[in-house]
Design an enzyme around this catalytic site. Structure first.
Site, mmCIF file in Angstrom:
data_model
loop_
_atom_site.group_PDB
_atom_site.id
_atom_site.type_symbol
_atom_site.label_atom_id
_atom_site.label_comp_id
_atom_site.label_asym_id
_atom_site.label_seq_id
_atom_site.Cartn_x
_atom_site.Cartn_y
_atom_site.Cartn_z
ATOM 1 N N LYS A 275 -48.705 114.748 115.926
ATOM 2 C CA LYS A 275 -49.259 113.667 115.111
ATOM 3 C C LYS A 275 -50.697 113.393 115.547
ATOM 4 O O LYS A 275 -51.157 113.867 116.580
ATOM 5 C CB LYS A 275 -48.409 112.406 115.262
ATOM 6 C CG LYS A 275 -48.402 111.810 116.654
ATOM 7 C CD LYS A 275 -47.517 110.583 116.725
ATOM 8 C CE LYS A 275 -47.533 109.981 118.134
ATOM 9 N NZ LYS A 275 -46.712 108.745 118.212
ATOM 10 N N ARG B 127 -39.716 98.345 117.698
ATOM 11 C CA ARG B 127 -40.846 98.771 116.867
ATOM 12 C C ARG B 127 -40.347 99.325 115.542
ATOM 13 O O ARG B 127 -40.701 98.828 114.478
ATOM 14 C CB ARG B 127 -41.686 99.810 117.623
ATOM 15 C CG ARG B 127 -42.935 100.252 116.883
ATOM 16 C CD ARG B 127 -43.775 101.202 117.717
ATOM 17 N NE ARG B 127 -43.113 102.490 117.956
ATOM 18 C CZ ARG B 127 -43.675 103.477 118.649
ATOM 19 N NH1 ARG B 127 -44.879 103.327 119.185
ATOM 20 N NH2 ARG B 127 -43.020 104.618 118.822
ATOM 21 N N TYR C 229 -80.811 100.865 122.613
ATOM 22 C CA TYR C 229 -80.841 99.447 122.267
ATOM 23 C C TYR C 229 -80.727 98.566 123.517
ATOM 24 O O TYR C 229 -79.979 97.590 123.537
ATOM 25 C CB TYR C 229 -79.687 99.113 121.320
ATOM 26 C CG TYR C 229 -79.858 99.633 119.912
ATOM 27 C CD1 TYR C 229 -80.787 99.081 119.050
ATOM 28 C CD2 TYR C 229 -79.085 100.690 119.441
ATOM 29 C CE1 TYR C 229 -80.942 99.547 117.760
ATOM 30 C CE2 TYR C 229 -79.222 101.176 118.158
ATOM 31 C CZ TYR C 229 -80.152 100.605 117.315
ATOM 32 O OH TYR C 229 -80.302 101.069 116.028
#
Length: 324
Positions: free
Chosen positions: A34, A124, A244
């Site tokens: 996955k 879950r 930055y």
């Protein structure tokens, strides 16, 4: 090329798969690919280890379809239950095994091949044990190919054992309906626990990629992924800032590398000097190709996260080069 470069060792992945199989004592090996194989490239990984794997696990239907399109023929289990008929029909069209977590989901899949997910403590996904009977009644016997659950804290012996005992009851109930149904509880943590935690099969994720879950060690497993940033410019420092950020020291020259937080790295965790920009960072010149990640555990510790998140993030805008 402007992308970051990810070098992935397929032999390392294959060695990891073989090492897992050696721990299983005959249990089936389902490779978890996955999230694009945890950032390593699902189609490439699956094709390279298909002969070692008994099947594959993905999170969503689209990931399973991608494996089929890539020529994967082994069983593919979709871990997320279908949310509607459209999910179920696409899964069936590509011969994917679906997850059932309720009587309602059982009706949605319409008798397609499935594994029942049982909640033994993770809370879950999955039906509770007292709901399993109604789920089984809603499914044709021949469609129930397996039953599984998931350890929420495999490193905790007491919690893991409690889940294991609950899962034994669930597995017995399912096997009373279909004796050849495959029971699987363990992911990588359970694999490393071994023994009774192996059941009929395991789902191996993070170990396949060379890392271990919290509380365990990946001894003998090989990390397969390295990520490099390309230098895009060197410049004479004229004062002012570093990206930055205000510079707090003087430099002679600085180099810009094409890798930033939009590439899956954390903005506040320096790769050069100070914080990352979206698409780049600035630092001392360390050559045309700079290694920015070869240890997901180490980088994760700097970021206050886990290797899973690092691996699934840092190849977002990367050109993958596979070592065979």
């Amino acid at each position: 090329m402007q992308k970051t470069l990810s070098k992935i060792s397929l032999p390392s992945l294959r060695n990891n798969a073989a090492r897992v199989k050696a721990l299983l004592g005959g249990a089936k090996f389902f490779a978890v690919v996955k999230a694009d194989a945890y950032g390593h490239g699902a189609e490439e990984v699956a094709n390279y280890i298909e002969d070692l794997a008994d099947g594959f696990c993905v999170a969503i239907v689209e990931e399973g379809i991608a494996l089929r399109v890539a020529g994967i023929m082994k069983p593919v289990l979709v871990l997320t239950p279908p949310l509607d008929k459209y999910d179920a029909e696409r899964a069936r069209a590509y011969s994917l095994i679906q997850t059932v977590n309720s009587a309602e989901t059982a009706k949605i899949i319409g008798g397609a091949p499935c594994h029942i997910k049982v909640n033994t403590g993770m809370n879950r996904t999955g039906c509770n044990l007292n709901e399993l009977g109604s789920v089984l009644k809603a499914l044709p016997q021949e469609s129930v190919l397996g039953v599984y659950s998931h350890l929420f804290a495999p490193e905790n012996e007491r919690a893991a054992n409690r889940q294991k005992e609950l899962f034994k009851r669930a597995a017995a109930a399912v096997k009373a309906v279909n004796p050849i149904a495959t029971a699987h509880l363990s992911a990588s943590g359970g694999i490393l626990r071994g023994g009774e935690f192996l059941f009929d099969a395991v789902r191996c994720g993070i170990l396949l990629y060379g890392y271990a879950p919290s509380g365990f060690k990946a001894e003998g497993f090989e990390r397969a992924l390295k990520v490099y940033a390309r230098r895009t410019q060197t410049t004479r420092f004229i004062g002012g800032g570093v990206g930055y950020n205000f510079a707090d020291k003087s430099y002679t020259t600085l180099a810009t590398y094409r890798c930033g937080y939009a590439d899956g790295f954390k903005r506040t965790v320096a790769l050069g000097e100070k914080t990352l920009c979206m698409d780049a960072f600035v630092g001392e010149d360390k050559g045309g190709l700079l290694l920015v990640m070869d240890d997901a555990d180490g980088y994760a510790k700097r970021c206050g996260t886990i290797s899973y998140e690092v691996l699934t993030s840092v190849t977002h805008r990367s050109e993958r080069i596979y070592e065979r």
